[in-house]
Design a protein around this motif. Sequence first.
Motif, PDB file in Angstrom:
ATOM      1  N   ARG A 542       0.824  -1.205   0.000  1.00  6.81           N
ATOM      2  CA  ARG A 542       0.000   0.000   0.000  1.00  6.81           C
ATOM      3  C   ARG A 542       0.865   1.264   0.000  1.00  6.81           C
ATOM      4  O   ARG A 542       0.535   2.254  -0.654  1.00  6.81           O
ATOM      5  N   ASP A 543       2.008   1.200   0.716  1.00  6.74           N
ATOM      6  CA  ASP A 543       2.916   2.350   0.744  1.00  6.74           C
ATOM      7  C   ASP A 543       3.834   2.270  -0.479  1.00  6.74           C
ATOM      8  O   ASP A 543       5.043   2.058  -0.377  1.00  6.74           O
ATOM      9  N   LEU A 544       3.257   2.451  -1.627  1.00  7.87           N
ATOM     10  CA  LEU A 544       3.983   2.278  -2.878  1.00  7.87           C
ATOM     11  C   LEU A 544       5.035   3.365  -3.069  1.00  7.87           C
ATOM     12  O   LEU A 544       6.072   3.124  -3.711  1.00  7.87           O
ATOM     13  N   VAL A 545       4.812   4.534  -2.526  1.00  5.94           N
ATOM     14  CA  VAL A 545       5.790   5.622  -2.659  1.00  5.94           C
ATOM     15  C   VAL A 545       7.104   5.240  -1.993  1.00  5.94           C
ATOM     16  O   VAL A 545       8.201   5.415  -2.558  1.00  5.94           O
ATOM     17  N   THR A 546       7.028   4.702  -0.772  1.00  2.85           N
ATOM     18  CA  THR A 546       8.246   4.284  -0.064  1.00  2.85           C
ATOM     19  C   THR A 546       8.962   3.183  -0.829  1.00  2.85           C
ATOM     20  O   THR A 546      10.203   3.187  -0.930  1.00  2.85           O
ATOM     21  N   ILE A 547       8.220   2.225  -1.364  1.00  2.00           N
ATOM     22  CA  ILE A 547       8.829   1.130  -2.132  1.00  2.00           C
ATOM     23  C   ILE A 547       9.566   1.679  -3.345  1.00  2.00           C
ATOM     24  O   ILE A 547      10.725   1.307  -3.623  1.00  2.00           O
ATOM     25  N   MET A 548       8.928   2.589  -4.068  1.00  2.00           N
ATOM     26  CA  MET A 548       9.532   3.121  -5.286  1.00  2.00           C
ATOM     27  C   MET A 548      10.731   4.015  -4.974  1.00  2.00           C
ATOM     28  O   MET A 548      11.716   4.037  -5.731  1.00  2.00           O
ATOM     29  N   GLU A 549      10.680   4.753  -3.877  1.00  2.65           N
ATOM     30  CA  GLU A 549      11.839   5.562  -3.494  1.00  2.65           C
ATOM     31  C   GLU A 549      13.037   4.671  -3.170  1.00  2.65           C
ATOM     32  O   GLU A 549      14.172   4.975  -3.544  1.00  2.65           O
TER      33      GLU A 549
END
Length: 686
Positions: A542-549
């Motif tokens: 769900r925290d896709l932003v953290t994964i992509m960073e």
Amino acid sequence: MSVPQVSTPSIRYTDLAVAVAILGTVVMMIIPLPSFLLDMMLIINITIAMILLLVTIFIQGALEISVFPSLLLITTLFRLSLNVSSTRLVLLNGYAGEVIEKFGTFVLAGNPVVGFVVFLILVIIQFIVITKGAERVAEVAARFTLDAMPGKQMAIDADLNAGMINEAEAKRRRKDIQREADFFGAMDGATKFVKGDAIAGIIIVAINVIGGFIIGVLQKGLSISQAALKYTILTVGDGLVTQIPALLISTATGIIVTRAASESNLAEDLRNQLFNYPRVLQIAAGMLALLGLIGLPPLPLLSMSGVLFFLGYRLSKEQKESVVAEMEKAQEKEIEEIKKPENVISLLDVDPLELEMGYALIPLVDTQQGGDLLDRVIMIRRQCALELGLIVPPIRLRDNMQLKPSAYSIKIKGVEVAGGELLIDHYLAMSPGYDDGSIGGIDTKEPAFGLPAKWIPSQMRDQAELAGYTVVDPPSVVATHLTEVIKSHAAEVLGRQDVQTLLDHVKQSNPTVVSELIPDLMTVGDLQKVLAGLLNERVPIRDLVTIMESLADHARMTKDPDIWIEYARQALARQIVKPYLMPGTNQLNVITLNPMLENKIREAIQQTEQGSYLALDPMEVQIIANKLVSEVERVTQMGYQPVVLCAPIVRLYFKRMTERVIPQLVVLSYNEVGMQIEVQSIGMVS
């Protein structure tokens, strides 16, 4: 930056004309009008009323003429200004133009009393019957429309979550609901204008008659009979010229507020709904013929009976011909579809998720029989989105006559992955850990987790709950099983199109993250591999932003998806470890690996161009698995959830090596455990 709208000359002139017309209506109350101009204004008033009535007949929904409440105010003001102008001319000159005089002469037909009575009846009909009824219907419609808004909004949200509509369609429907509430709320107030206009019409007539009679006798020297005749004609003519348009607009108001939403206009609805039953017309024809034969006037009754019987016969014949024509058309269409080469293409489609049921389980889906499985499926998709960040595709529910009547099957991409059987009129009671024999029933296993359970009759539910059993109904059993299957196979459910949908959503609020990673450093397919690897171990994405960073920071150093997954896990370390902490503390109870075993696994990792793999002797793998199983059983008996902690480079390979033996085993790395967490070793695999 919004672009200013450019008005065309026709739009500007229209706005100017409407403003001038409204201001002119007010000015007419003050400035005297010549009789020829008053005649033209009265004709315009009648024309506007006829147009409004015809529009309300031909529109399909009330929102097609959402300006109607404002038109009611404007037309009412216009009629009142005409009343003031005509009253001024009647009392000053004893003449208010040809339109008023002709209307009065035609209706009175030489008898002022009869004409006045006809006019009063007309006003009473408008005020008591039409205006009062329209006012009440508008009030009730506004109240019920406002009360129904939350339910309609929830229905739109349910359709959106189920994938039946897209975001644009949901936005349009919400806007229509808001417009409908605003319209009926405005109509509730606008009908007061019509009511006030009817009252004002009666008062103005009384003033004209009394004032004209006084002026005619005292100022102009007319006899009582001459004054009565002259001013009654003018008053009745004036009243008719203004009240007939008012009656038309009141009727239009009643039509709008009494019409429900329809896909056709009023005339088509009347034809399709009122004259759609030939038998009714024929029965009515028979009753009229009977009345004509027993002594009532035979000519009109028998004539109408013949007309109704003919209409009923024609409608019955047309309906039979229509049914035959539709059947033939359907058969022809089916034959054409079979002959088309494109018809095979639809057979290639594979549903991502399917739930097939035997015919005995159909009541679980049928809402008319109290089934709520469809609502539960919608909640499952919401739950998976909240817990895993996964967009679950629409789940197709269908019956399958090849299954047992009480069986169900869960399929992923057309292949069955799980199934079970239900007793539709029983409850599933799961054992609290012991069975004293006090609860009878049919022994079975809970399909989602394989726990021992019993099917018990509904009358034993309370007894089982008192005995400590967990009791659930059949729909809950299916919903729980389906949820567990989706979570276990989330990596298979996630497709590249789903990843692109997630990227589009992230791009709206974090465009920099997406543009940095995709497509320069990774492709959509690479990101799908990482997200699937996380979901395979039930790590939420769900925290896709953290994964992509995290991926953007390390994607230049390596192209190995396994290493990408480990970096992503370290970025999500806090939410990965939190579910396994002791309640209310920062203590993490773990099973560790013997350093020699870790070193052996590390040395067995082989790197290739296609990726890395573990090269261990199968006998050694079996020994390690047996040691792990015994250690996990010991820790479980102690009341702890088994969690293995090992070195970061070993974590992924140890997980893959043991997932066939213990699929749901949680394996963490040292880099995923924060400094504030207290690690307590409760076992070791050596």
